[in-house]
Design a protein around this motif. Structure first.
Motif, PDB file in Angstrom:
ATOM      1  N   ASN A 427      -4.339   4.489   7.711  1.00 48.98           N
ATOM      2  CA  ASN A 427      -3.306   3.568   7.254  1.00 48.98           C
ATOM      3  C   ASN A 427      -2.308   4.258   6.342  1.00 48.98           C
ATOM      4  OD1 ASN A 427      -4.205   1.324   8.653  1.00 48.98           O
ATOM      5  ND2 ASN A 427      -5.564   0.656   7.000  1.00 48.98           N
ATOM      6  N   LEU A 428      -2.806   5.072   5.436  1.00 54.66           N
ATOM      7  CA  LEU A 428      -1.916   5.793   4.531  1.00 54.66           C
ATOM      8  C   LEU A 428      -1.015   6.768   5.279  1.00 54.66           C
ATOM      9  CD1 LEU A 428      -4.308   6.592   1.534  1.00 54.66           C
ATOM     10  CD2 LEU A 428      -2.491   4.881   1.632  1.00 54.66           C
ATOM     11  N   ALA A 429      -1.487   7.299   6.390  1.00 60.56           N
ATOM     12  CA  ALA A 429      -0.711   8.268   7.163  1.00 60.56           C
ATOM     13  C   ALA A 429       0.292   7.609   8.104  1.00 60.56           C
ATOM     14  CB  ALA A 429      -1.641   9.176   7.956  1.00 60.56           C
ATOM     15  N   GLY A 430       0.303   6.277   8.184  1.00 63.09           N
ATOM     16  CA  GLY A 430       1.331   5.600   8.963  1.00 63.09           C
ATOM     17  C   GLY A 430       0.876   4.918  10.223  1.00 63.09           C
ATOM     18  N   LEU A 431      -0.432   4.711  10.389  1.00 62.54           N
ATOM     19  CA  LEU A 431      -0.910   4.070  11.608  1.00 62.54           C
ATOM     20  C   LEU A 431      -0.335   2.669  11.777  1.00 62.54           C
ATOM     21  CD1 LEU A 431      -2.869   4.321  14.050  1.00 62.54           C
ATOM     22  CD2 LEU A 431      -4.594   3.209  12.629  1.00 62.54           C
ATOM     23  N   ALA A 432      -0.308   1.898  10.678  1.00 54.91           N
ATOM     24  CA  ALA A 432       0.224   0.532  10.740  1.00 54.91           C
ATOM     25  C   ALA A 432       1.711   0.482  10.418  1.00 54.91           C
ATOM     26  CB  ALA A 432      -0.552  -0.370   9.780  1.00 54.91           C
ATOM     27  N   GLU A 433       2.150   1.291   9.484  1.00 51.61           N
ATOM     28  CA  GLU A 433       3.553   1.317   9.059  1.00 51.61           C
ATOM     29  C   GLU A 433       3.998   2.758   8.853  1.00 51.61           C
ATOM     30  OE1 GLU A 433       7.212   0.185   8.352  1.00 51.61           O
ATOM     31  OE2 GLU A 433       5.637  -1.284   8.796  1.00 51.61           O
ATOM     32  N   PRO A 434       4.870   3.339   9.698  1.00 49.02           N
ATOM     33  CA  PRO A 434       5.722   2.668  10.690  1.00 49.02           C
ATOM     34  C   PRO A 434       5.042   2.327  12.011  1.00 49.02           C
ATOM     35  CG  PRO A 434       6.133   5.014  10.729  1.00 49.02           C
ATOM     36  CD  PRO A 434       5.141   4.777   9.621  1.00 49.02           C
ATOM     37  N   GLY A 435       3.856   2.847  12.269  1.00 51.34           N
ATOM     38  CA  GLY A 435       3.173   2.553  13.523  1.00 51.34           C
ATOM     39  C   GLY A 435       3.808   3.263  14.705  1.00 51.34           C
ATOM     40  N   GLY A 436       3.546   2.750  15.905  1.00 52.47           N
ATOM     41  CA  GLY A 436       4.080   3.376  17.106  1.00 52.47           C
ATOM     42  C   GLY A 436       3.469   4.744  17.353  1.00 52.47           C
TER      43      GLY A 436
END
Length: 478
Positions: A427-436
């Protein structure tokens, strides 16, 4: 002087009365493990049918927490009910929980069933390991450990197939129902072939209630924090779990009634170093398994079924490694335990480089990813049976039942924490935000790079503490 008697081989374990005992003990682990992968596969269909998407993660959280509780209590059940009745009671509890899940009309009922199921499954897991020392000669312990541990590899291949088929036909409940008669069958089998009473009466201490509460609370706190997209909640969950774990260690060291054997929290002690290596290896595997199917689908254009079975290569490697190393001598065992984290570091490094690369299913990249996944599992499998056997050998003689139960307690606790920490890093690395695809690629890169530290720590502990020294030692009381 006569020549030393040769060590008994697989034939001694898989023939005669030992074959039936092996089937009963391995079957208990297989039931629990297959259920884990069935539930993971069909859970999207479950929430579509009965609702409860907000409680999606609690299916795993409650199941693992209940499994830890069952594992920790297994030595008491074994002591008071005896091997035969203890195993039968565990199988019945698992069957009841599974039936509740199969008939659940709503998510609260499903969660209740998952808790009962996890409680019975935790008993089955821990009792299967504990009974190895009761029903087999010591010369067969490592092979029996390899056989029981190898059931996780079998489950990873069978579980997704069973769950996927039933979900595909819109009858996810039948996936749970199919396990009920198997649980009853293994319960009956155990009641037939296992001894009625234990050969010793160690482990009669009272229930370590304070430690159990802290242990389960730590799992719940980190699990709750890790499933949130809020970074502050991730850190709060991790900090809370760390605080509770440190409090657990402090309470355990002063307690008369123990959750783990003496020396479990001392890295300078053989038992403590064994638990540390086991925990780090379990975290290495869990951190990879949780997200590999998602990464393969998003970044490498694999179908859910294909991604599931490619991820299963890690479990297959674990099984092959366990069986391969089970007949090694003392020098071979020491080398295998040293090679284990080397393969882990190599595999995690390969995944950190290859997994983030977006392909349309390029066969060369996928082939290298498969090699990395298999290598990680194979490395853990090389060491795992011998680490478990060594725990039983070096634990204090009056705490053998406690040591047997602690194997599963430590493994489940490390697995739960590893999964939660993997979610936090992703999650901290961006899985949810920015996602994609960009967020997923960055999450893959950081996840595998961060958890490559775990096998490196294993190497340091093995080099400094030599937990596999042939000399048989009993840990002094703290």
């Amino acid at each position: 002087m006569s020549n030393p008697k040769p060590e008994p081989g697989w034939g001694a374990l898989l023939s005669g009365a030992n074959a039936v005992r092996s089937l009963a003990l391995a079957g208990g682990v297989a039931l629990h493990a297959i259920n884990v992968y069935i539930a993971t596969t069909i859970l999207p269909s479950v929430v579509t049918d009965i609702g409860g998407l907000d409680y999606y993660a609690w299916n795993t959280t409650l199941f693992v927490a209940a499994s830890i509780l069952g594992s920790a209590l297994s030595s008491k059940l074994l002591l008071h009910a005896g091997p035969r009745n203890a195993y039968a009671i565990s199988a019945v509890a698992f069957a009841i929980g599974t039936a509740i899940c199969g008939f659940a009309p709503s998510m609260p009922v499903m969660l209740a069933g998952r808790f009962v199921q996890g409680f019975g499954g935790g008993f089955l897991l821990s009792l299967s390991y504990a009974m190895i020392r009761l029903v087999f000669a010591e010369a067969l312990w490592s092979r029996a450990m390899a056989l029981v541990s190898g059931m996780w590899g079998v489950a990873t291949l069978v579980g997704p197939a069973i769950g996927g088929v039933f979900a595909e036909f819109g009858v996810w409940r039948a996936a749970f129902w199919s396990l009920v008669p198997l649980a009853v069958l293994f319960g009956v089998l155990a009641a037939t072939v296992l001894p009625r009473q234990m050969g010793d009466r160690d482990g009669a201490a009272a229930l370590p209630l304070s430690q159990l509460v802290l242990l389960i609370a730590a799992v719940l706190v980190v699990s709750i924090g890790s499933v949130s997209a809020n970074i502050s909640r991730n850190f709060a969950g991790a900090a809370g779990a760390l605080t509770l774990t440190l409090l657990l260690i402090a309470v355990e060291r002063r307690a008369t009634d123990r959750l783990l054997p003496d020396g479990a929290f001392q890295l300078s002690a053989t038992l403590g170093s064994l638990y540390a290596v086991m925990s780090l290896l379990a975290v290495t595997v869990t951190s990879s398994e949780v997200f590999v199917p998602l990464f393969l689908q998003v970044l490498h254009a694999q179908s859910p079924l294909a991604a599931g079975y490619l991820a299963a290569l890690m479990a297959a490697g674990w099984t092959v490694g366990s069986i391969t190393s089970s007949s090694l001598g003392s020098k071979g065992v020491s080398r295998a335990v040293l090679v284990s984290p080397v393969l882990g570091v190599t595999g995690m490094s390969m995944l950190a480089v290859l997994m983030p690369v977006q392909t349309g299913g390029d066969w060369l990249v996928l082939a290298l990813i498969c090699v990395a996944l298999f290598s990680i599992g194979f490395g853990v499998g090389l060491a795992w049976p011998h680490l478990l056997t060594r725990v039983l050998q070096v634990a204090p003689r009056d705490q053998q039942a406690l040591a047997s139960a602690s194997i599963t307690t430590v493994q489940l606790f490390a697995t739960a924490l590893g999964a939660a920490l993997a979610g936090m890093i992703a999650n901290l690395a961006g899985l949810a935000e920015p996602g994609g695809t960009a967020g997923t690629a960055n999450a893959a890169r950081w996840l595998f790079a961060a958890f490559a530290i775990c096998p490196l720590l294993c190497l340091w502990i093995i080099a400094r503490r030599s937990p596999m020294r042939p000399a048989r030692q009993t840990q002094p009381a703290e």
